[in-house]
Design a protein around this motif. Structure first.
Motif, mmCIF file in Angstrom:
data_model
loop_
_atom_site.group_PDB
_atom_site.id
_atom_site.type_symbol
_atom_site.label_atom_id
_atom_site.label_comp_id
_atom_site.label_asym_id
_atom_site.label_seq_id
_atom_site.Cartn_x
_atom_site.Cartn_y
_atom_site.Cartn_z
ATOM 1 N N CYS A 114 18.392 -17.176 -35.269
ATOM 2 C CA CYS A 114 18.122 -16.142 -34.249
ATOM 3 C C CYS A 114 18.446 -14.753 -34.782
ATOM 4 N N HIS A 171 10.877 -17.936 -22.132
ATOM 5 C CA HIS A 171 11.854 -17.133 -22.879
ATOM 6 C C HIS A 171 13.152 -16.975 -22.071
ATOM 7 N N PRO A 172 14.308 -17.095 -22.734
ATOM 8 C CA PRO A 172 15.576 -16.923 -21.998
ATOM 9 C C PRO A 172 15.665 -15.586 -21.266
ATOM 10 N N CYS A 226 15.752 -11.966 -33.909
ATOM 11 C CA CYS A 226 15.279 -11.876 -32.528
ATOM 12 C C CYS A 226 15.943 -10.667 -31.856
ATOM 13 N N CYS A 271 21.537 -13.303 -25.710
ATOM 14 C CA CYS A 271 20.829 -14.520 -25.309
ATOM 15 C C CYS A 271 21.777 -15.651 -24.906
ATOM 16 N N LYS A 291 20.970 -18.646 -24.693
ATOM 17 C CA LYS A 291 20.561 -19.892 -25.353
ATOM 18 C C LYS A 291 20.527 -19.756 -26.881
ATOM 19 N N CYS A 347 10.181 -17.044 -29.501
ATOM 20 C CA CYS A 347 11.549 -17.599 -29.437
ATOM 21 C C CYS A 347 11.610 -18.837 -30.335
ATOM 22 N N HIS A 348 12.725 -18.955 -31.091
ATOM 23 C CA HIS A 348 12.875 -20.089 -32.020
ATOM 24 C C HIS A 348 13.098 -21.422 -31.309
ATOM 25 N N LEU A 349 13.283 -21.394 -29.999
ATOM 26 C CA LEU A 349 13.458 -22.660 -29.274
ATOM 27 C C LEU A 349 12.161 -23.469 -29.224
ATOM 28 N N PRO A 399 11.289 -14.124 -34.443
ATOM 29 C CA PRO A 399 10.461 -15.267 -33.993
ATOM 30 C C PRO A 399 9.000 -14.878 -33.861
ATOM 31 N N PHE A 412 16.614 -10.086 -28.970
ATOM 32 C CA PHE A 412 17.419 -10.452 -27.795
ATOM 33 C C PHE A 412 18.677 -11.246 -28.189
ATOM 34 N N HIS A 413 18.910 -11.444 -29.506
ATOM 35 C CA HIS A 413 19.914 -12.450 -29.892
ATOM 36 C C HIS A 413 21.335 -12.112 -29.434
HETATM 37 FE FE1 SF4 Z 1 17.586 -16.701 -27.813
HETATM 38 FE FE2 SF4 Z 1 17.233 -17.380 -30.340
HETATM 39 FE FE3 SF4 Z 1 15.208 -17.571 -28.617
HETATM 40 FE FE4 SF4 Z 1 16.066 -15.182 -29.390
HETATM 41 S S1 SF4 Z 1 15.127 -16.729 -30.677
HETATM 42 S S2 SF4 Z 1 15.609 -15.806 -27.349
HETATM 43 S S3 SF4 Z 1 18.268 -15.558 -29.589
HETATM 44 S S4 SF4 Z 1 17.125 -18.735 -28.596
#
Ligand code: SF4
Length: 364
Positions: A340, A288-289, A326, A332, A334, A358-360, A345, A328-329
């Protein structure tokens, strides 16, 4: 600098020693066999604090969502670390699984004599018995002990409540617990002001141990102490865990401390779990970022890991008005676009007991 008369073993307050201590510990954890018996199975836990307005404060206008739909397990004999910035809900989480805060929703299943039983439905008597098995140590050792009472009196209260009444038995138990935390047995007849901060925290740990718990929830147990004394207390906690086969929930904002002591780590942000994993996995492959940013602040140049500090913009948002999607958006580094902001997520399973929200990630 204050010093305590305890065995300072592995960590010292120089970064290089902390580094080698952490790596030795992580390597040892690699070899540690796992015990899969659950002590806690927490499902969809929510702890909200209502906000009231109006002349008589009767109109509920919102909630502070301190813990919001949190799911995790605690295995017997492990140390599970809970880490995050202040205000992320980690202390409320610890208090909720002891029912010192009343959960708003979800289940907290506790292994009571082999049966997973929901503590949110316990009556007063069941709760009393449960709190003998699960004890908590609080952050501030200065306010945790009544300055007007001798240590004997502070210790006697929980023991008497659980049926230990003779002076002989009380003294025997107290002296044993003081020896376990490397304090002299005769200290039970002293007052709290006669002790240093580290000694007071060891007294608080001894008091928690007095009723022979199976689980100890440690809420920032070393953050009020000098760095060198933190090391002593952490090493002591590890020794006691081995001797008494205890399970720990270790709550702290300092990831380096949490990494050192924990087998598995939960990363929290705004009342949500963003990532959880084995501590070795989390250290070597943070997903996670937010975890990456926390790890980048740990003063350890990790082999194979980017050591560049990731500075997060802005502050943690209010838990009353959380960001959509999210949580944290808005901070974030990333951020990948509208998804996001629009979609919460889900947890993705990365394998090896490593989960991330996280959507990554696509997951397995
Ligand atoms: Fe960052 Fe998007 Fe992952 Fe949230 S879902 S941590 S905003 S990349």
């Amino acid at each position: 600098m204050k010093t305590d008369n305890t065995n300072q073993k592995t960590i010292d307050n120089s970064n290089s020693d902390i580094k080698s201590a952490i790596h030795t510990n992580l390597d040892n954890k690699d070899m540690k066999s796992s015990n899969n018996e659950l002590v806690f199975d927490v499902r969809g836990l929510k702890t909200y604090f209502p906000i009231y307005e109006g002349t008589f404060k009767k109109k509920k206008v919102n909630d502070v969502k301190a813990v919001d739909n949190v799911t995790f397990t605690v295995k017997r004999g492990e140390t599970i670390g809970v880490v995050g910035e202040s205000g992320c809900g980690k202390t409320t989480l610890g208090r909720s699984i002891m029912r010192l805060e009343e959960p708003t929703g979800g289940e907290v299943l506790y292994n009571l004599h082999g049966t997973m039983t929901d503590i949110t439905k316990f009556n007063k008597d069941q709760l009393f018995d449960f709190r003998k098995e699960v004890q908590m140590v609080f952050q501030d050792p200065y306010s945790a002990l009544n300055p007007m009472r001798k240590i004997y009196d502070s210790f006697a209260e929980p023991l008497k409540a659980h049926g230990v009444n003779s002076k002989e038995d009380l003294e025997m138990i107290m002296e044993d617990r003081l020896r376990r935390v490397n304090l002299r047995p005769e200290f039970i007849y002293r007052y709290p002001h006669e002790f240093s901060g580290g000694q007071r925290q060891r007294l608080c740990i001894a008091r928690a141990l007095s009723v022979s718990p199976e689980v100890v929830i440690l809420d920032e147990p070393v953050s009020a102490l000098d760095v060198s004394i933190q090391a002593q207390v952490i090493n002591l906690l590890q020794d006691i865990q081995k001797e008494l086969d205890l399970t720990y929930v270790f709550i702290a904002h300092d990831l380096s401390v949490v990494e050192y002591i924990s087998d598995r780590i939960i990363v929290m942000y705004l009342g949500h779990i963003l990532e959880y994993a084995d501590s070795v996995e989390l250290n070597r492959k943070p997903a996670h970022p937010y975890t990456e940013a926390l790890l980048s602040a740990v003063p350890i140049p990790e082999v194979g890991r980017e050591s560049k500090r990731i500075v997060l913009e802005g502050d943690v948002p209010s838990p009353i008005h959380k960001p959509s999607g999210c949580p944290f958006h808005n901070r974030c580094p990333k951020y990948i676009g509208e998804i996001c902001e629009q979609k919460v997520p889900e947890f993705k399973d990365l394998g090896n007991g490593h989960f991330v929200a996280c959507h990554l990630y696509q997951g397995k």
